[in-house]
Design a protein around this motif. Structure first.
Motif, mmCIF file in Angstrom:
data_model
loop_
_atom_site.group_PDB
_atom_site.id
_atom_site.type_symbol
_atom_site.label_atom_id
_atom_site.label_comp_id
_atom_site.label_asym_id
_atom_site.label_seq_id
_atom_site.Cartn_x
_atom_site.Cartn_y
_atom_site.Cartn_z
ATOM 1 N N ASP A 57 22.160 49.128 49.782
ATOM 2 C CA ASP A 57 21.360 47.930 49.513
ATOM 3 C C ASP A 57 21.875 46.778 50.372
ATOM 4 O O ASP A 57 22.942 46.852 50.978
ATOM 5 N N ASP A 58 21.053 45.754 50.416
ATOM 6 C CA ASP A 58 21.338 44.600 51.261
ATOM 7 C C ASP A 58 22.698 43.971 50.922
ATOM 8 O O ASP A 58 23.437 43.538 51.799
ATOM 9 N N TRP A 59 23.027 43.980 49.649
ATOM 10 C CA TRP A 59 24.293 43.370 49.227
ATOM 11 C C TRP A 59 25.487 44.048 49.896
ATOM 12 O O TRP A 59 26.319 43.382 50.523
ATOM 13 N N HIS A 60 25.569 45.356 49.784
ATOM 14 C CA HIS A 60 26.750 46.058 50.308
ATOM 15 C C HIS A 60 26.770 46.126 51.829
ATOM 16 O O HIS A 60 27.829 46.127 52.449
ATOM 17 N N ASN A 61 25.582 46.216 52.435
ATOM 18 C CA ASN A 61 25.548 46.349 53.892
ATOM 19 C C ASN A 61 25.663 44.994 54.592
ATOM 20 O O ASN A 61 26.216 44.900 55.682
ATOM 21 N N PHE A 62 25.116 43.926 53.949
ATOM 22 C CA PHE A 62 25.083 42.625 54.627
ATOM 23 C C PHE A 62 25.673 41.464 53.798
ATOM 24 O O PHE A 62 26.665 40.867 54.203
ATOM 25 N N SER A 63 25.046 41.176 52.660
ATOM 26 C CA SER A 63 25.354 39.916 51.970
ATOM 27 C C SER A 63 26.821 39.795 51.576
ATOM 28 O O SER A 63 27.464 38.781 51.859
ATOM 29 N N ALA A 64 27.359 40.835 50.941
ATOM 30 C CA ALA A 64 28.756 40.757 50.504
ATOM 31 C C ALA A 64 29.685 40.647 51.704
ATOM 32 O O ALA A 64 30.805 40.141 51.590
ATOM 33 N N LEU A 65 29.216 41.108 52.858
ATOM 34 C CA LEU A 65 30.046 41.065 54.069
ATOM 35 C C LEU A 65 29.846 39.758 54.835
ATOM 36 O O LEU A 65 30.193 39.659 56.013
ATOM 37 N N ASN A 66 29.243 38.776 54.128
ATOM 38 C CA ASN A 66 29.188 37.431 54.690
ATOM 39 C C ASN A 66 28.206 37.279 55.855
ATOM 40 O O ASN A 66 28.381 36.404 56.698
ATOM 41 N N PHE A 67 27.225 38.171 55.919
ATOM 42 C CA PHE A 67 26.190 38.020 56.961
ATOM 43 C C PHE A 67 25.276 36.870 56.542
ATOM 44 O O PHE A 67 24.713 36.896 55.444
ATOM 45 N N PRO A 68 25.103 35.876 57.392
ATOM 46 C CA PRO A 68 24.178 34.800 57.033
ATOM 47 C C PRO A 68 22.755 35.355 56.877
ATOM 48 O O PRO A 68 22.420 36.385 57.478
ATOM 49 N N GLU A 69 21.957 34.678 56.089
ATOM 50 C CA GLU A 69 20.579 35.111 55.790
ATOM 51 C C GLU A 69 19.792 35.424 57.074
ATOM 52 O O GLU A 69 19.035 36.375 57.130
ATOM 53 N N GLU A 70 20.024 34.645 58.115
ATOM 54 C CA GLU A 70 19.234 34.821 59.338
ATOM 55 C C GLU A 70 19.955 35.638 60.413
ATOM 56 O O GLU A 70 19.560 35.633 61.573
ATOM 57 N N HIS A 71 21.000 36.329 60.043
ATOM 58 C CA HIS A 71 21.772 37.067 61.055
ATOM 59 C C HIS A 71 20.922 38.147 61.731
ATOM 60 O O HIS A 71 20.197 38.883 61.056
ATOM 61 N N PRO A 72 21.001 38.248 63.062
ATOM 62 C CA PRO A 72 20.120 39.198 63.764
ATOM 63 C C PRO A 72 20.336 40.667 63.367
ATOM 64 O O PRO A 72 19.420 41.468 63.493
ATOM 65 N N ALA A 73 21.536 41.000 62.873
ATOM 66 C CA ALA A 73 21.772 42.387 62.482
ATOM 67 C C ALA A 73 20.876 42.817 61.320
ATOM 68 O O ALA A 73 20.617 43.998 61.125
ATOM 69 N N ARG A 74 20.392 41.853 60.567
ATOM 70 C CA ARG A 74 19.494 42.193 59.454
ATOM 71 C C ARG A 74 18.083 42.482 59.950
ATOM 72 O O ARG A 74 17.235 42.915 59.194
ATOM 73 N N ASP A 75 17.871 42.182 61.199
ATOM 74 C CA ASP A 75 16.537 42.244 61.766
ATOM 75 C C ASP A 75 15.956 43.648 61.711
ATOM 76 O O ASP A 75 16.667 44.633 61.806
ATOM 77 N N MET A 76 14.640 43.711 61.612
ATOM 78 C CA MET A 76 13.937 44.997 61.616
ATOM 79 C C MET A 76 14.244 45.807 62.877
ATOM 80 O O MET A 76 14.150 47.026 62.893
ATOM 81 N N GLN A 77 14.589 45.126 63.948
ATOM 82 C CA GLN A 77 14.875 45.814 65.213
ATOM 83 C C GLN A 77 16.080 46.735 65.085
ATOM 84 O O GLN A 77 16.171 47.745 65.748
ATOM 85 N N ASP A 78 17.021 46.334 64.256
ATOM 86 C CA ASP A 78 18.270 47.078 64.175
ATOM 87 C C ASP A 78 18.351 47.998 62.970
ATOM 88 O O ASP A 78 19.035 49.001 62.997
ATOM 89 N N THR A 79 17.707 47.582 61.890
ATOM 90 C CA THR A 79 17.928 48.256 60.612
ATOM 91 C C THR A 79 16.729 49.100 60.225
ATOM 92 O O THR A 79 15.592 48.672 60.380
ATOM 93 N N PHE A 80 17.005 50.294 59.745
ATOM 94 C CA PHE A 80 15.942 51.115 59.164
ATOM 95 C C PHE A 80 15.808 50.727 57.698
ATOM 96 O O PHE A 80 16.661 51.087 56.879
ATOM 97 N N PHE A 81 14.784 49.986 57.375
ATOM 98 C CA PHE A 81 14.567 49.651 55.962
ATOM 99 C C PHE A 81 13.821 50.781 55.281
ATOM 100 O O PHE A 81 12.939 51.401 55.862
ATOM 101 N N ILE A 82 14.207 51.021 54.042
ATOM 102 C CA ILE A 82 13.518 52.079 53.308
ATOM 103 C C ILE A 82 12.392 51.466 52.482
ATOM 104 O O ILE A 82 11.317 51.993 52.367
ATOM 105 N N SER A 83 12.657 50.301 51.928
ATOM 106 C CA SER A 83 11.551 49.570 51.299
ATOM 107 C C SER A 83 11.541 48.188 51.932
ATOM 108 O O SER A 83 12.581 47.574 52.108
ATOM 109 N N LYS A 84 10.347 47.768 52.318
ATOM 110 C CA LYS A 84 10.252 46.507 53.056
ATOM 111 C C LYS A 84 10.181 45.316 52.116
ATOM 112 O O LYS A 84 9.605 45.389 51.042
ATOM 113 N N LYS A 85 10.743 44.229 52.598
ATOM 114 C CA LYS A 85 10.631 42.980 51.834
ATOM 115 C C LYS A 85 9.229 42.437 52.039
ATOM 116 O O LYS A 85 8.775 42.312 53.161
#
Ligand code: DAH
Length: 351
Positions: free
Chosen positions: A132-160
């Motif tokens: 989930d977003d928490w373990h992969n990004f949020s808890a690791l201090n990724f800012p909300e707009e960090h490019p690593a969260r971008d659809m370009q990089d991440t395979f989302f299983i359920s879309k926001k």
């Protein structure tokens, strides 16, 4: 009379499949021997009428030819593949062994990395590949707009989507790095933590020689009281000497990761050209092998650990990258194609 005999013998020859050299020899004696059937037929041939001779002569010659060719080809077969025929007779011989496979190069290198850290007292931990977003990004201090969260990089299983609501809304993805396992580990336990976390990760990349949509990482985490950057350097330096051998040099370059502060990237002197410069190190003499840093206090706090009391270091490396350097492999796709010609080059004792 002779014609009938020849027809009968022809069937016999055509259906003959010997299981041993002895059977083939019996065949030779029966048909081609000095007192064999062919000799017998030729003797009979002398006694037939001149009209009969005309038709029978050809048939007889063809039959002789058939027997000889059959014998020759079976003999060759027996010589080149004796195990298929002759050995069947000898029941005391050991059975045929199974063909053993070999370890995949990525497994070899992963095990080597694991062994080195195990000797330093690190334990092995694993986490889920669907995160989930928490373990992969949020808890690791990724800012909300960090490019690593971008659809370009991440395979989302359920879309926001704006229509989504509730807890599970749209934040499930294939993990993009093994750093997520750090979070799971720290949430679930109490310091000290000293673990490495190998696993597969996924990124939405076009597949080429240098990028793949999945690859493998080993994450490391050490959290305790009074852990310093000096501990990080010494641990990783020791790791490199074990992996690439005495005399290997390391250098740390300042870098940025959201979950570590300060952050660094570690280079090692190129193990192929020993620092002289080659294609693998792009003629620089150095190759980057991992990212690392001191665990950001925000990450500790997100995982319920008191950053005033505890400090720690973390690092992450790509197994493919280290394997490429070790075996001079230049195309990432080879690792997942299962081409036996590639895999068998890494023959090792399977234990
Ligand atoms: N997660 C990073 C990546 O996938 C690698 C990494 C860098 C892991 C620094 C760490 C670290 O734990 O401290 O590129």
């Amino acid at each position: 009379m002779m014609q009938e005999q020849i027809t009968q013998y022809t069937t016999e020859i055509n259906t003959f499949h010997p299981d041993s050299a002895a059977e083939l020899e019996a065949f030779r004696i029966r048909f081609l021997g000095t007192k064999g059937l062919i000799k017998d037929l030729f003797d009979q041939f002398k006694t037939v009428s001149p009209e009969e001779k005309r038709t029978l002569g050809k048939t007889l010659n063809e039959f002789k030819q058939l027997a000889e060719t059959k014998y020759q080809s079976l003999k060759e077969q027996l010589e080149t593949q004796p195990e298929k025929t002759a050995l069947k007779d000898d029941l005391t011989l050991p059975g045929e062994g199974f063909q053993l496979g070999s370890r995949h190069p990525l497994s070899l290198v992963r095990n080597e990395i694991i062994d080195i850290f195990k000797r330093l007292g690190f334990i092995i931990a694993e986490g889920p590949e669907i995160e989930d977003d928490w373990h992969n990004f949020s808890a690791l201090n990724f800012p909300e707009e960090h490019p690593a969260r971008d659809m370009q990089d991440t395979f989302f299983i359920s879309k926001k989507s704006p229509a989504d609501s509730g807890e599970a809304a749209g934040d499930i993805a294939l993990r993009t790095h093994t750093s997520s396992v750090q979070v799971r580990m720290m949430e679930a336990g109490k310091p000290p933590f000293r673990a490495i976390m190998p696993g597969r990760v996924y990124r939405n990349e076009a597949i080429s020689a240098r990028a793949h949509c999945f690859f493998h990482q080993v994450e490391g985490l050490y959290v305790d009281e009074n852990v310093s950057f000096a501990d990080l350097k010494q641990t990783l330096y020791h790791f490199v000497l074990e992996l690439y051998g005495e005399g290997t040099k390391v250098r740390f370059r300042p870098s940025y990761f959201p979950f570590t502060e300060p952050s660094a990237e570690m280079d090692v002197s190129c193990s192929i050209c020993k620092g002289a410069g080659c294609q693998m190190c792009k003629y620089s003499g150095w190759v980057e092998i991992l990212g690392c840093g001191m665990v950001d206090p925000n990450v500790l706090e997100n995982c319920g650990i008191d950053p005033e009391k505890y400090t720690g270091f973390a690092f992450g490396m790509g197994i493919e990258r280290i394997t490429n350097l070790k075996y001079q492999i230049r195309d990432l796709r080879l690792f997942s194609e299962n081409d036996i010609r590639f895999l068998k080059q890494f023959q090792t004792e399977i234990s």
